[in-house]
Design an enzyme around this catalytic site. Structure first.
Site, short mmCIF file in Angstrom:
data_model
loop_
_atom_site.label_atom_id
_atom_site.label_comp_id
_atom_site.label_asym_id
_atom_site.label_seq_id
_atom_site.Cartn_x
_atom_site.Cartn_y
_atom_site.Cartn_z
N GLU A 108 -9.96 7.37 3.57
CA GLU A 108 -10.91 6.59 4.38
C GLU A 108 -10.30 5.21 4.54
O GLU A 108 -9.46 4.78 3.75
CB GLU A 108 -12.28 6.55 3.71
CG GLU A 108 -12.55 5.36 2.84
CD GLU A 108 -11.66 5.30 1.63
OE1 GLU A 108 -11.21 4.18 1.32
OE2 GLU A 108 -11.40 6.33 0.99
N SER A 145 1.95 -9.83 -0.84
CA SER A 145 1.61 -8.40 -0.77
C SER A 145 1.91 -7.76 0.57
O SER A 145 2.08 -6.55 0.65
CB SER A 145 0.13 -8.22 -1.11
OG SER A 145 -0.68 -9.06 -0.30
N LYS A 201 0.81 -1.22 0.00
CA LYS A 201 0.00 0.00 0.00
C LYS A 201 0.84 1.28 0.00
O LYS A 201 0.43 2.30 -0.53
CB LYS A 201 -0.96 0.00 1.19
CG LYS A 201 -2.13 -0.95 1.00
CD LYS A 201 -3.21 -0.73 2.04
CE LYS A 201 -4.46 -1.53 1.73
NZ LYS A 201 -4.24 -2.99 1.94
C1 LIG Z 1 -5.01 -4.04 1.44
C2 LIG Z 1 -4.27 -5.28 1.17
C3 LIG Z 1 -4.65 -6.18 0.13
C4 LIG Z 1 -5.87 -5.99 -0.71
O1 LIG Z 1 -5.91 -4.81 -1.44
P1 LIG Z 1 -5.65 -4.82 -3.02
O2 LIG Z 1 -5.98 -3.43 -3.43
O3 LIG Z 1 -6.53 -5.84 -3.62
O4 LIG Z 1 -4.22 -5.14 -3.21
C5 LIG Z 1 -3.87 -7.30 -0.09
N1 LIG Z 1 -2.78 -7.57 0.67
C6 LIG Z 1 -2.40 -6.76 1.68
C7 LIG Z 1 -1.21 -7.12 2.48
C8 LIG Z 1 -3.13 -5.59 1.96
O5 LIG Z 1 -2.74 -4.80 2.97
#
Ligand SMILES: *Cc1c(COP(=O)(O)O)cnc(C)c1O
Length: 408
Positions: free
Chosen positions: A122, A389, A100
């Site tokens: 938000e 992610s 993010k």
């Molecule tokens: C917020 C988040 C997601 C999901 O959001 P996307 O916009 O679909 O990427 C996935 N993995 C992590 C670690 C997150 O913090």
């Protein structure tokens, strides 16, 4: 291996001038926001591609966020799957522990270039709020985060984090007091303050230009991964796998590979307690065409068009919409989507902890769970790249709860 130039344009030439990906995308907002969004779309087209913006963006991603992130060969997960080789793109190693931050840095930098003085955002579970508060502090910009009152109570740790970072957290006590009410309040507030305020959206959702702009900021993931895999293996991976909440980490990985027609891609949604129950967040699997948060896409809704409540063990996938570009890429047959249940994600979380020494975010655990299944059906020469992610430290309480273990 040559990619077809026609399909090249079909896949990466989007959105059109008005933010449409085929029938999806566009701008469905109050009149008062239209000119602000037009200004933003112009800035995205004219400021973001300039050399000075790109240089500053790159430097911040390196020196502050910790890019480039590594690729790790998951040897013991590969042994477990007993098929294709599994590689992890390590977005969990970034500052604040997830992808993010890439997008928040991009948007804060654009805010600065546009002469905006403060940031608003938000947040539902608080992860995007924390990432925005983080970059606001780094840039010295005041920051207000809107959050449903119920979420403020449920997510006290992240609320305190945001306050430690100097952000103001505003509890929204309208409606269901959750993310969708926080979103409406943030938009209302933006209408009143647009002269000096930049609205940071956290995924490839929202009205044009957000889906395309967030994609562009997150595509650093795929651009790096493409080069790294070529260096590592001398060829591209056969399969990319990423979790899909709104879809930003997935599109960030996929986008730079869209023209590589031999590379398959799977986005993984949250099946919660099962697709045949009411407790999931599998928007593409179970939703239909509708407008949510200012954009036309696929939405989880009842027969009267009311947005349905969602559930996932991972807060970041718990969203009833999906980025319009994903709806489009699915329709074109370029990207495929599948689902993983809470239970399967939890198992992948534990496997990754014990076999790799990595606690993956529960969101990412959905991608890993799918990759394990896919790899087991592939030959040993095949390669699967998973977008890890984020890190799972934030999920330790949730995991303990799900396993029936008390750690308080
Ligand atoms: C917020 C988040 C997601 C999901 O959001 P996307 O916009 O679909 O990427 C996935 N993995 C992590 C670690 C997150 O913090």
């Amino acid at each position: 291996m040559q990619s077809n130039p026609v399909s090249t344009n079909l896949m990466t030439g989007f959105p059109d001038e008005r933010g449409h990906f085929g029938p999806y995308g566009g701008t469905f907002v109050a009149e008062t926001l239209v000119s602000a969004l037009e200004d933003l779309a112009n800035a995205w087209k004219q400021v973001v591609p300039t050399e000075s913006f790109q240089k500053e963006f790159r430097e911040l991603l390196e020196s502050y966020a910790g890019r480039p992130t590594r690729i790790t060969f998951a040897k013991r997960l590969t042994d477990y799957a007993n098929g294709g080789r599994i590689y992890l793109k390590r977005e969990d190693l970034l500052h604040t522990g997830a992808h993010k931050i890439n997008n928040c840095i991009g948007q804060a930098l654009l805010a600065k270039h546009l002469g905006k003085r403060r940031l608003i955002a938000e947040t539902g579970a608080g992860q995007h709020g924390v990432a925005t508060a983080t970059v606001a502090a780094h840039f010295g910009m005041p920051c207000t985060v809107f959050m449903g009152k119920k979420d403020v109570e449920r997510q006290r740790l992240n609320v305190f984090r945001m306050r430690l970072l100097g952000a103001e957290v505003r509890a929204v006590d309208q409606g269901t007091q959750t993310l969708k009410d926080a979103l409406n309040e943030a938009l209302r507030h933006w209408v009143a303050t647009v002269d000096d305020t930049f609205y940071v959206i956290g995924s490839v959702a929202g009205p044009h230009p957000y889906p395309a702009m967030v994609r562009d900021f997150q595509s650093v993931i795929g651009t790096e991964a493409r080069e790294q895999m070529l260096t590592l293996l001398g060829k591209l991976p056969d399969l990319l796998v990423a979790s899909v909440g709104g879809g930003s980490n997935a599109i960030g990985l996929f986008w730079p590979f869209l023209n590589d027609s031999d590379v398959k891609m799977i986005g993984v949604e949250a099946a919660g307690t099962g697709l045949n129950t009411d407790h999931h967040a599998a928007t593409l699997a179970k939703g239909r065409l509708g407008v949510l948060h200012g954009t036309m896409s696929v939405v989880l809704q009842d027969e009267f068009g009311q947005t349905l409540p969602t559930h996932s063990i991972s807060a970041g996938l718990d969203y009833p919409g999906v980025g319009p570009e994903h709806a489009w890429l699915r329709e074109q047959g370029r990207v495929h989507y599948d689902t993983i249940t809470d239970h399967e994600a939890l198992e992948a979380f534990q496997l990754t902890a014990q076999r790799e020494g990595i606690l993956p975010a529960l969101e990412s655990s959905h991608a890993i769970a799918f990759a394990l299944k896919a790899a087991s059906e592939l030959p040993k020469t095949a390669t699967v790249l998973v977008n890890l992610s984020g890190r799972g430290d934030k999920d330790v309480h949730t995991v303990a709860n799900a396993l029936g273990i008390s750690i308080d």
